[in-house]
Design a protein around this motif. Structure first.
Motif, PDB file in Angstrom:
ATOM      1  N   ARG A 556      34.582  48.888  30.032  1.00 51.24           N
ATOM      2  CA  ARG A 556      33.605  48.871  28.941  1.00 51.24           C
ATOM      3  C   ARG A 556      34.247  49.015  27.576  1.00 51.24           C
ATOM      4  O   ARG A 556      33.893  48.338  26.630  1.00 51.24           O
ATOM      5  CB  ARG A 556      32.586  50.008  29.113  1.00 51.24           C
ATOM      6  N   GLU A 557      35.220  49.936  27.486  1.00 54.73           N
ATOM      7  CA  GLU A 557      35.709  50.276  26.144  1.00 54.73           C
ATOM      8  C   GLU A 557      37.193  50.634  26.090  1.00 54.73           C
ATOM      9  O   GLU A 557      37.736  50.880  25.032  1.00 54.73           O
ATOM     10  CB  GLU A 557      34.881  51.449  25.591  1.00 54.73           C
ATOM     11  N   GLY A 558      37.862  50.702  27.232  1.00 57.22           N
ATOM     12  CA  GLY A 558      39.258  51.099  27.227  1.00 57.22           C
ATOM     13  C   GLY A 558      39.392  52.601  27.432  1.00 57.22           C
ATOM     14  O   GLY A 558      38.492  53.258  27.942  1.00 57.22           O
ATOM     15  N   LEU A 559      40.515  53.144  27.026  1.00 59.09           N
ATOM     16  CA  LEU A 559      40.784  54.571  27.204  1.00 59.09           C
ATOM     17  C   LEU A 559      40.286  55.369  26.008  1.00 59.09           C
ATOM     18  O   LEU A 559      40.280  54.874  24.872  1.00 59.09           O
ATOM     19  CB  LEU A 559      42.282  54.810  27.394  1.00 59.09           C
ATOM     20  N   GLY A 560      39.916  56.621  26.261  1.00 56.90           N
ATOM     21  CA  GLY A 560      39.426  57.492  25.196  1.00 56.90           C
ATOM     22  C   GLY A 560      40.497  58.398  24.632  1.00 56.90           C
ATOM     23  O   GLY A 560      40.194  59.335  23.897  1.00 56.90           O
ATOM     24  N   TYR A 561      41.732  58.150  24.967  1.00 59.96           N
ATOM     25  CA  TYR A 561      42.856  58.930  24.452  1.00 59.96           C
ATOM     26  C   TYR A 561      44.000  57.959  24.173  1.00 59.96           C
ATOM     27  O   TYR A 561      43.953  56.786  24.564  1.00 59.96           O
ATOM     28  CB  TYR A 561      43.294  59.983  25.477  1.00 59.96           C
ATOM     29  N   ASP A 562      45.026  58.435  23.496  1.00 57.68           N
ATOM     30  CA  ASP A 562      46.138  57.543  23.163  1.00 57.68           C
ATOM     31  C   ASP A 562      47.101  57.427  24.340  1.00 57.68           C
ATOM     32  O   ASP A 562      47.139  56.407  25.023  1.00 57.68           O
ATOM     33  CB  ASP A 562      46.854  58.062  21.916  1.00 57.68           C
ATOM     34  N   LEU A 563      47.877  58.472  24.590  1.00 54.27           N
ATOM     35  CA  LEU A 563      48.828  58.479  25.698  1.00 54.27           C
ATOM     36  C   LEU A 563      48.682  59.783  26.479  1.00 54.27           C
ATOM     37  O   LEU A 563      48.450  60.840  25.888  1.00 54.27           O
ATOM     38  CB  LEU A 563      50.267  58.355  25.182  1.00 54.27           C
ATOM     39  N   ALA A 564      48.839  59.710  27.779  1.00 54.96           N
ATOM     40  CA  ALA A 564      48.769  60.905  28.624  1.00 54.96           C
ATOM     41  C   ALA A 564      50.174  61.407  28.941  1.00 54.96           C
ATOM     42  O   ALA A 564      51.142  60.640  28.917  1.00 54.96           O
ATOM     43  CB  ALA A 564      48.015  60.594  29.922  1.00 54.96           C
ATOM     44  N   ASP A 565      50.269  62.685  29.240  1.00 50.98           N
ATOM     45  CA  ASP A 565      51.536  63.241  29.715  1.00 50.98           C
ATOM     46  C   ASP A 565      51.756  62.852  31.175  1.00 50.98           C
ATOM     47  O   ASP A 565      52.886  62.612  31.593  1.00 50.98           O
ATOM     48  CB  ASP A 565      51.517  64.767  29.575  1.00 50.98           C
ATOM     49  N   VAL A 566      50.659  62.794  31.908  1.00 50.08           N
ATOM     50  CA  VAL A 566      50.711  62.384  33.313  1.00 50.08           C
ATOM     51  C   VAL A 566      49.538  61.458  33.607  1.00 50.08           C
ATOM     52  O   VAL A 566      48.398  61.770  33.278  1.00 50.08           O
ATOM     53  CB  VAL A 566      50.659  63.598  34.267  1.00 50.08           C
ATOM     54  N   GLY A 567      49.842  60.305  34.219  1.00 47.86           N
ATOM     55  CA  GLY A 567      48.806  59.408  34.700  1.00 47.86           C
ATOM     56  C   GLY A 567      48.862  59.367  36.223  1.00 47.86           C
ATOM     57  O   GLY A 567      49.952  59.258  36.797  1.00 47.86           O
ATOM     58  N   VAL A 568      47.717  59.497  36.885  1.00 50.32           N
ATOM     59  CA  VAL A 568      47.665  59.567  38.345  1.00 50.32           C
ATOM     60  C   VAL A 568      46.785  58.434  38.878  1.00 50.32           C
ATOM     61  O   VAL A 568      45.673  58.227  38.378  1.00 50.32           O
ATOM     62  CB  VAL A 568      47.089  60.912  38.824  1.00 50.32           C
ATOM     63  N   ILE A 569      47.283  57.713  39.885  1.00 48.89           N
ATOM     64  CA  ILE A 569      46.451  56.765  40.628  1.00 48.89           C
ATOM     65  C   ILE A 569      46.471  57.203  42.087  1.00 48.89           C
ATOM     66  O   ILE A 569      47.509  57.147  42.752  1.00 48.89           O
ATOM     67  CB  ILE A 569      46.940  55.317  40.478  1.00 48.89           C
ATOM     68  N   THR A 570      45.326  57.661  42.572  1.00 48.45           N
ATOM     69  CA  THR A 570      45.273  58.231  43.922  1.00 48.45           C
ATOM     70  C   THR A 570      45.448  57.164  44.998  1.00 48.45           C
ATOM     71  O   THR A 570      46.149  57.375  45.986  1.00 48.45           O
ATOM     72  CB  THR A 570      43.940  58.955  44.151  1.00 48.45           C
ATOM     73  N   ASN A 571      44.790  56.030  44.833  1.00 52.02           N
ATOM     74  CA  ASN A 571      44.846  54.939  45.812  1.00 52.02           C
ATOM     75  C   ASN A 571      44.040  53.761  45.276  1.00 52.02           C
ATOM     76  O   ASN A 571      43.272  53.906  44.313  1.00 52.02           O
ATOM     77  CB  ASN A 571      44.272  55.372  47.175  1.00 52.02           C
ATOM     78  N   ILE A 572      44.207  52.615  45.886  1.00 54.13           N
ATOM     79  CA  ILE A 572      43.416  51.433  45.545  1.00 54.13           C
ATOM     80  C   ILE A 572      42.841  50.871  46.837  1.00 54.13           C
ATOM     81  O   ILE A 572      43.580  50.449  47.731  1.00 54.13           O
ATOM     82  CB  ILE A 572      44.266  50.339  44.863  1.00 54.13           C
ATOM     83  N   SER A 573      41.515  50.905  46.943  1.00 59.77           N
ATOM     84  CA  SER A 573      40.866  50.298  48.113  1.00 59.77           C
ATOM     85  C   SER A 573      39.569  49.647  47.671  1.00 59.77           C
ATOM     86  O   SER A 573      39.140  49.787  46.522  1.00 59.77           O
ATOM     87  CB  SER A 573      40.608  51.343  49.206  1.00 59.77           C
ATOM     88  N   GLU A 574      38.935  48.945  48.587  1.00 62.38           N
ATOM     89  CA  GLU A 574      37.769  48.137  48.254  1.00 62.38           C
ATOM     90  C   GLU A 574      36.621  48.998  47.725  1.00 62.38           C
ATOM     91  O   GLU A 574      36.119  49.884  48.397  1.00 62.38           O
ATOM     92  CB  GLU A 574      37.305  47.380  49.501  1.00 62.38           C
ATOM     93  N   ASP A 575      36.205  48.727  46.502  1.00 59.48           N
ATOM     94  CA  ASP A 575      35.060  49.403  45.901  1.00 59.48           C
ATOM     95  C   ASP A 575      34.668  48.663  44.628  1.00 59.48           C
ATOM     96  O   ASP A 575      35.542  48.251  43.851  1.00 59.48           O
ATOM     97  CB  ASP A 575      35.404  50.863  45.572  1.00 59.48           C
ATOM     98  N   HIS A 576      33.395  48.521  44.379  1.00 55.00           N
ATOM     99  CA  HIS A 576      32.891  47.843  43.181  1.00 55.00           C
ATOM    100  C   HIS A 576      33.363  46.397  43.069  1.00 55.00           C
ATOM    101  O   HIS A 576      33.369  45.831  41.983  1.00 55.00           O
ATOM    102  CB  HIS A 576      33.311  48.592  41.904  1.00 55.00           C
ATOM    103  N   LEU A 577      33.830  45.808  44.152  1.00 51.84           N
ATOM    104  CA  LEU A 577      34.250  44.410  44.064  1.00 51.84           C
ATOM    105  C   LEU A 577      33.027  43.532  43.831  1.00 51.84           C
ATOM    106  O   LEU A 577      31.927  43.806  44.306  1.00 51.84           O
ATOM    107  CB  LEU A 577      34.979  43.982  45.343  1.00 51.84           C
ATOM    108  N   GLY A 578      33.250  42.445  43.088  1.00 49.85           N
ATOM    109  CA  GLY A 578      32.151  41.555  42.744  1.00 49.85           C
ATOM    110  C   GLY A 578      31.404  41.968  41.489  1.00 49.85           C
ATOM    111  O   GLY A 578      30.426  41.338  41.105  1.00 49.85           O
TER     112      GLY A 578
END
Length: 879
Positions: A556-578
Motif C-alpha cells: 500500500r505505502e512501503g515501509l514506515g521507517y527508514d532502516l532497521a537494525d535487524v530485519g527478519v523473514i520467518t518463512n515464505i509460503s502460500e498466502d494471499h496469492l491472487g
C-alpha cells in the motif's frame, strides 16, 4: 487516457528505496504508438525540450527522443513527461517505470521529491498527453506557474531544507510533521523536534522575550550591552516628540515585528515620522522610536554559545544602467534564478510597495526614472533578505570582542540559536557604545543568507545546529527490529519485544492486534502497516521498537521507517496469492524481501535456512546474515558458519548460537511456548526471536531469561496457540489462516494427547478457491470432526460460498460428510463444538476475531462451574 488511482509511497517500497508515486491510468482503447499521432512528437519536444536529454532504455542522451520517433506507448511517454515537469519545477528526479497491469490499465511509477509537486505533475502530464492526441493547445507555462505557486506555499524553506539535508547526511531519519517547518529528527527517546531554527531546547520564555523588542532592549541594557537610545510611542505626537528629543535621523519600527516589516530607517523630519508611524502601527499596537545607528548591518549567528557565521546584509537595491527605469531594473533583477517568492530560494524577489516608493522619494527618484549607469538605487532601508536584500559573508572578519558580545547577548535572552543584528561601521573592530549597537535579537533566525551568500564563503550553519542537537557520540535513533513472513511473525514480534523488555528497554511494538508502548495498548486493531510504525517510532518514551511488517502495508505505502537494525523473514509460503498482483511465491518473496533490503550496513538480516525461498532472499539481504534452523546439519548453516557467519540452530535439544564458537542459549523444553518441545513452529519462532535479539546485541543470558518467561497465553501471546482447560476437554485458539499455518497447528495439536481432535475452521474470503480447498483438504485429513464457519467480513464472497469449498476440500482430505457441520457464525460454531465435546477432546478453533471467542470460552466455563455447584448442592440436599 484517464487516471484511475494515485497512490503515494512515502517510505522505501517495492519499486524504489526512494519515495515514489504510482498512478494507474486507463488508455481507454487500442494502444496508439506516438509515431502514428500527427504532430505529437514535435509538439511535445518543443514544449519540453529537456526530454531530448532523457536517456531512456538506450542508455544515452537522446534515447527517449529516439523511442518517440520509433513509436512508443503513451503511459511510457507520460512517465517521462512527469519526470521532466518536476525537473523544470526544480526537482532532480530520474527514476520512473510504466508497466501494463491488465487490458488497458497501466501503472506509471515515478520518483518525487515534494509530494504535492509529484501529484500535480502527474495530473498535468495526463492532461498534456490528452490534448496533444486531440491536437489541442495547452498553455504549459501558465499551468507550471500555478504549480510553482503551490509549491512555494508547501515546500520547506531553504533554512529548514538545509537542516533536513544535513541530518540525512549524518544518517539521522527525518520526518516532516504536517505541512509547515516542523521536522522530527531521529526516532523514539532520542528524537529531537525543530521548527525552522527553533529547537525543542529553545525556551518558550526566551522566544517571547526576543519577540518583544522593548523587553529585549531592557535586558541587554541591564547586561551592559550597547543598544540604541529610544522609547515607545503610543501616538503620532509622542513619536514626533521622541524623535526630536533623540535628534534626527531616527528609526521607527513595530515593537514585535519580524522580517523587517514596518521598519523605517533614516527618518529625518516630522512628516516622515508620521508616515512611518502609521505604517509600523499596521504591524503592532506599540511603536518604537530609536536613535539611528550609523554603519553597516551585520547578522551574527550564535548556535550553542558559539558564533558560527557572520553576514553583512545590504538592503534591496538595483544598479542603474542608464537605459532602464527603476521599475524595469527591478523586473530584470527579479528574473534572477536565485530569487523566488518568500523563502523558496536563496534570495527573495524585490517587491514594490509604499515603503519602497518612500525610500525612492528620499533618493529623489520614482519608479519611472532612469538612474545613471552605476548608480546604486535602494528600494529598502532595512537589510532583511525577506524584503529583497543580499548578504556578504564576513565570518572570518569578526573581532573576538564582538564574538564575545554576541554570545553574551544570546545567553542574556536565553536562546540556544540566535540571530544577533548589529549595526556598526566595521565588524573587524570592537563594538562599543560609540561605534555601534545591538539592534535586535531574532529567536528563529533564517540561515539561507549564510548557506547562500551573494558574495563570500558559504557557511554550513545547518551542520552546527544538527551537531548541537546531536553532539558527537550521541544517539539519534533507537534499535529497530522489523519482522515479516507468512507465518509466525506476530509471535516472533512479541517474543523479541519481551526479550528486549527483559533487558530493560521501554519497547514500542506494532502487531496485528495493536500498537503497544511498554506493554500498554495505545491503539487496537491490525497495526502492521507504515502508519502504525511511524506512530510507534514517534513516541518519545521508547528506546527500542519491534515492528510486525505485513505484506499489505508494504504494497500500500512501503515501509514506515527508514532502516532497521535487524530485519527478519520467518518463512515464505502460500498466502494471499491472487491479491494485489501477487500470484506466486516468488512474487510474495519479492515483496517481503524489502524488510531485509532496508537494513543498516552494520545491521543484520535474519533468515530461515530451512525455507526453500531463502536463497532468493539472501541475495537481496543487506547487512550481515544470521541464519536460523531447526537442524544442526542444515547445509546452508554449515557453510555459513565455515565462512565466519552467525547462525542460531537446534543441537541435541538445545538452541545454540554459532559465532566463532558454539554458545548454548536455552534447552527447548525450558521454552514455555513450545509446550515441552511439542509445538515445533514455536521452536522455529523462538530461533528467529533469539537471532533477532542477538542482532541488537542483547546479552545471551538475557535472551535466555526472556524466552524462558514468554508464555503461550492471553497475556504474552494472545491468539497464538492459546490452550484453555475446560474441565474434561480443552480448547486451542490460533490464528492459522493459510495452508502451512493450519498444517503446523494440527501437527502440534496431535501431540497433545487428545482422544478426538475437533476443528472449528474458516478461511478469509479473499483467498483463491484453490487455497481454500487446500485448507479444507488439510483439515479433512487432520481432524476427527469439523465445524465450518465463515468470517463476518466475507471479502466479496456470497454467504456460504467459502464454507462450501472448505467442505468439498475436507471430504477430499478423507473426512466423512456426516462428521462435518456448517455453522456460519464463528461464536456459535465454537459454542456448538464445546457443548458436543466429550471427555479428552481437543477443540482447535482458527479465529477471525479473538476477543469474542475468549468471551465465549469464559462464559462456558463460568456456566459449567455454576451448574457443577448446583448439582453438588442437589446431591447434598438429597443424599
Amino acid at each position: 487516457m484517464k487516471i484511475k488511482e494515485i497512490r503515494v509511497y512515502r517510505g522505501r517500497n517495492v519499486y524504489s528505496h526512494r519515495p515514489v508515486i504510482k498512478m494507474t491510468v486507463d488508455i481507454e482503447g487500442e494502444e496508439i504508438p506516438t509515431k502514428d499521432i500527427p504532430g505529437f512528437n514535435e509538439t511535445l519536444l518543443n514544449l519540453l525540450p529537456g526530454l531530448k536529454k532523457h536517456t531512456c532504455s538506450y542508455g544515452y542522451e537522446g534515447g527517449f527522443a529516439k523511442r518517440l520517433e520509433e513509436g512508443t506507448y503513451l503511459p511510457h511517454v507520460t512517465e517521462h513527461i512527469i519526470l521532466e515537469l518536476q525537473n523544470v519545477l526544480g526537482y532532480d528526479v530520474k527514476f520512473g517505470r510504466a508497466r501494463n497491469v491488465e487490458g488497458s490499465l497501466y501503472n506509471v511509477i515515478f520518483e518525487y521529491s515534494l509530494e504535492e509537486c509529484g501529484i500535480r505533475a502527474a495530473k498535468l502530464a495526463v492532461d498534456l498527453v490528452n490534448k496533444l492526441i486531440r491536437g489541442e493547445k495547452i498553455d504549459l507555462e501558465e499551468k507550471l506557474e500555478k504549480i510553482s505557486n503551490i509549491i512555494a506555499e508547501v515546500e520547506l524553506g531553504p533554512s529548514t531544507m538545509a537542516i533536513k539535508m544535513e541530518a540525512l547526511k549524518r544518517g539521522i531519519p527525518v520526518t516532516r510533521v504536517g505541512n509547515g517547518s516542523i521536522l522530527r529528527l531521529g526516532y523514539g527517546k532520542y528524537q529531537k523536534i525543530i521548527e525552522g531554527t527553533i529547537s525543542q531546547n529553545t525556551s518558550c520564555i526566551a522566544v517571547d522575550i526576543a519577540s518583544d523588542k522593548i523587553l529585549t532592549k531592557k535586558i541587554l541594557k541591564d547586561h551592559g550591552l550597547p543598544v540604541p537610545e529610544g522609547d515607545v510611542a503610543y501616538n503620532e505626537e509622542e513619536a514626533i516628540s521622541i524623535a526630536e528629543e533623540l535628534g534626527y535621523p531616527v528609526v521607527i519600527k513595530p515593537y514585535n515585528g519580524n522580517q523587517g516589516k514596518g521598519v523605517h530607517l533614516n527618518i529625518s523630519n516630522r512628516e516622515e515620522v508620521v508616515i512611518a508611524y502609521r505604517n509600523a502601527k499596521n504591524y503592532s499596537d506599540l511603536v518604537m522610536v530609536e536613535k539611528q545607528i550609523r554603519g553597516r548591518h551585520y547578522r551574527v549567528l550564535v548556535v550553542g554559545e558559539k558564533v558560527v557565521a557572520v553576514a553583512e546584509r545590504i538592503p534591496a537595491h538595483v544598479i542603474g544602467d542608464g537605459v532602464h527605469t527603476v521599475k524595469e531594473l527591478i523586473e530584470i533583477e527579479n528574473k534572477n534564478p536565485l530569487r523566488g517568492n518568500g523563502h523558496e530560494k536563496p534570495l527573495t524577489k524585490i517587491t514594490v510597495d509604499a515603503v519602497s516608493k518612500m525610500v525612492l522619494q528620499k533618493q529623489g527618484l520614482t519608479l519611472d526614472d532612469v538612474p545613471r549607469k552605476g548608480r546604486k538605487v535602494f528600494l529598502r532601508e532595512s537589510a532583511n533578505l525577506s524584503t529583497g536584500g543580499i548578504a556578504i559573508d564576513r565570518t572570518d572578519e569578526i573581532h573576538p570582542h564582538n564574538i564575545e558580545i554576541a554570545v553574551r547577548a544570546a545567553k542574556a535572552i536565553g536562546l540556544d540559536i540566535a540571530g544577533i543584528d548589529i549595526t556598526m561601521e566595521d565588524i573587524r573592530k570592537p563594538l562599543s557604545a560609540t561605534n555601534g549597537a545591538i539592534i535586535e535579537i531574532n529567536a528563529s533566525p533564517g540561515i539561507r543568507m549564510h548557506h547562500y551568500p551573494s558574495k563570500g564563503k558559504p557557511r554550513n550553519v545547518a551542520k552546527a545546529i544538527v551537531d548541537m542537537l546531536f553532539p558527537k557520540g550521541s544517539k539519534a535513533t533507537i534499535p529497530i527490529v522489523s519482522i515479516t513472513g507468512t507465518n509466525g511473525k506476530t509471535t516472533v514480534t512479541r517474543m523479541v519485544a519481551h526479550i528486549l523488555k527483559t533487558y530493560g528497554y521501554t519497547v514500542g511494538m506494532t502487531t496485528t492486534d495493536g500498537i503497544y508502548i511498554d506493554d500498554k495498548c495505545i491503539y487496537k486493531g491490525d497495526n502492521t502497516g507504515p502508519k502504525s510504525a511511524r506512530t510507534c517510532l514517534a513516541d518519545k518514551n521508547i528506546d527500542a521498537a519491534v515492528l510486525e511488517t505485513a505484506r499489505g502495508g508494504i504494497l500500500r505505502e512501503g515501509l514506515g521507517y527508514d532502516l532497521a537494525d535487524v530485519g527478519v523473514i520467518t518463512n515464505i509460503s502460500e498466502d494471499h496469492l491472487g491479491i494485489d498482483g501477487i500470484n506466486t511465491l516468488e512474487d510474495l518473496a519479492f515483496v517481503k524481501a524489502l524488510v531485509v533490503e532496508a537494513v543498516k550496513d552494520d545491521g543484520y538480516s535474519v533468515l530461515n535456512a530451512d525455507d526453500p525461498m531463502t536463497p532468493y532472499l539472501a541475495k537481496k539481504a543487506k547487512g550481515k546474515i544470521i541464519y536460523f534452523s531447526m537442524y544442526d546439519n542444515n547445509l546452508t548453516v554449515k557453510r555459513h558458519i565455515e565462512n565466519g557467519g552467525i547462525a542460531v540452530y537446534v543441537k541435541e535439544g538445545v538452541i545454540v548460537i554459532a559465532n566463532g564458537q558454539i554458545v548454548p542459549v536455552v534447552r527447548i523444553e525450558e521454552i514455555p511456548a513450545t509446550l515441552g518441545g511439542k509445538v515445533l513452529h514455536n521452536i522455529e519462532n523462538s530461533l528467529a526471536a533469539i537471532a533477532a535479539s542477538y542482532g541488537v546485541k542483547v546479552p545471551i543470558n538475557i535472551i535466555a531469561k526472556g524466552i524462558k518467561t514468554f508464555y503461550p497465553d492471553t497475556t504474552h501471546n494472545p491468539g497464538r496457540f492459546n490452550l484453555f482447560n475446560i474441565g474434561s476437554f480443552r480448547v486451542l485458539v490460533d490464528y492459522g489462516h493459510n495452508v502451512e499455518g493450519i498444517k503446523k497447528v494440527i501437527e502440534a495439536a496431535r501431540k497433545l494427547d487428545a482422544n478426538r481432535l475437533i476443528g472449528v475452521i474458516g478461511v478469509p474470503g479473499d483467498r483463491m478457491d484453490s487455497s481454500i480447498f487446500k485448507v479444507g483438504e488439510v483439515c479433512g485429513g487432520g481432524f476427527d470432526f469439523i465445524y465450518i464457519k465463515e468470517d463476518e467480513d466475507l471479502r466479496g464472497r456470497k454467504q456460504g460460498e467459502v464454507a462450501k469449498i472448505l467442505e468439498e476440500g475436507a471430504i477430499k482430505g478423507g473426512m466423512d460428510k456426516k462428521n462435518i457441520k456448517i455453522i456460519l457464525k464463528e461464536t456459535e460454531a465454537l459454542k456448538a463444538a464445546m457443548h458436543s465435546a466429550e471427555a479428552g477432546d481437543l477443540i482447535v478453533v482458527f479465529y477471525e476475531k479473538y476477543e469474542p471467542l475468549v468471551k465465549v470460552i469464559e462464559e462456558f466455563v463460568k456456566n459449567r462451574q455454576i451448574k457443577n455447584m448446583e448439582d453438588e448442592n442437589k446431591v447434598r440436599a438429597y443424599p
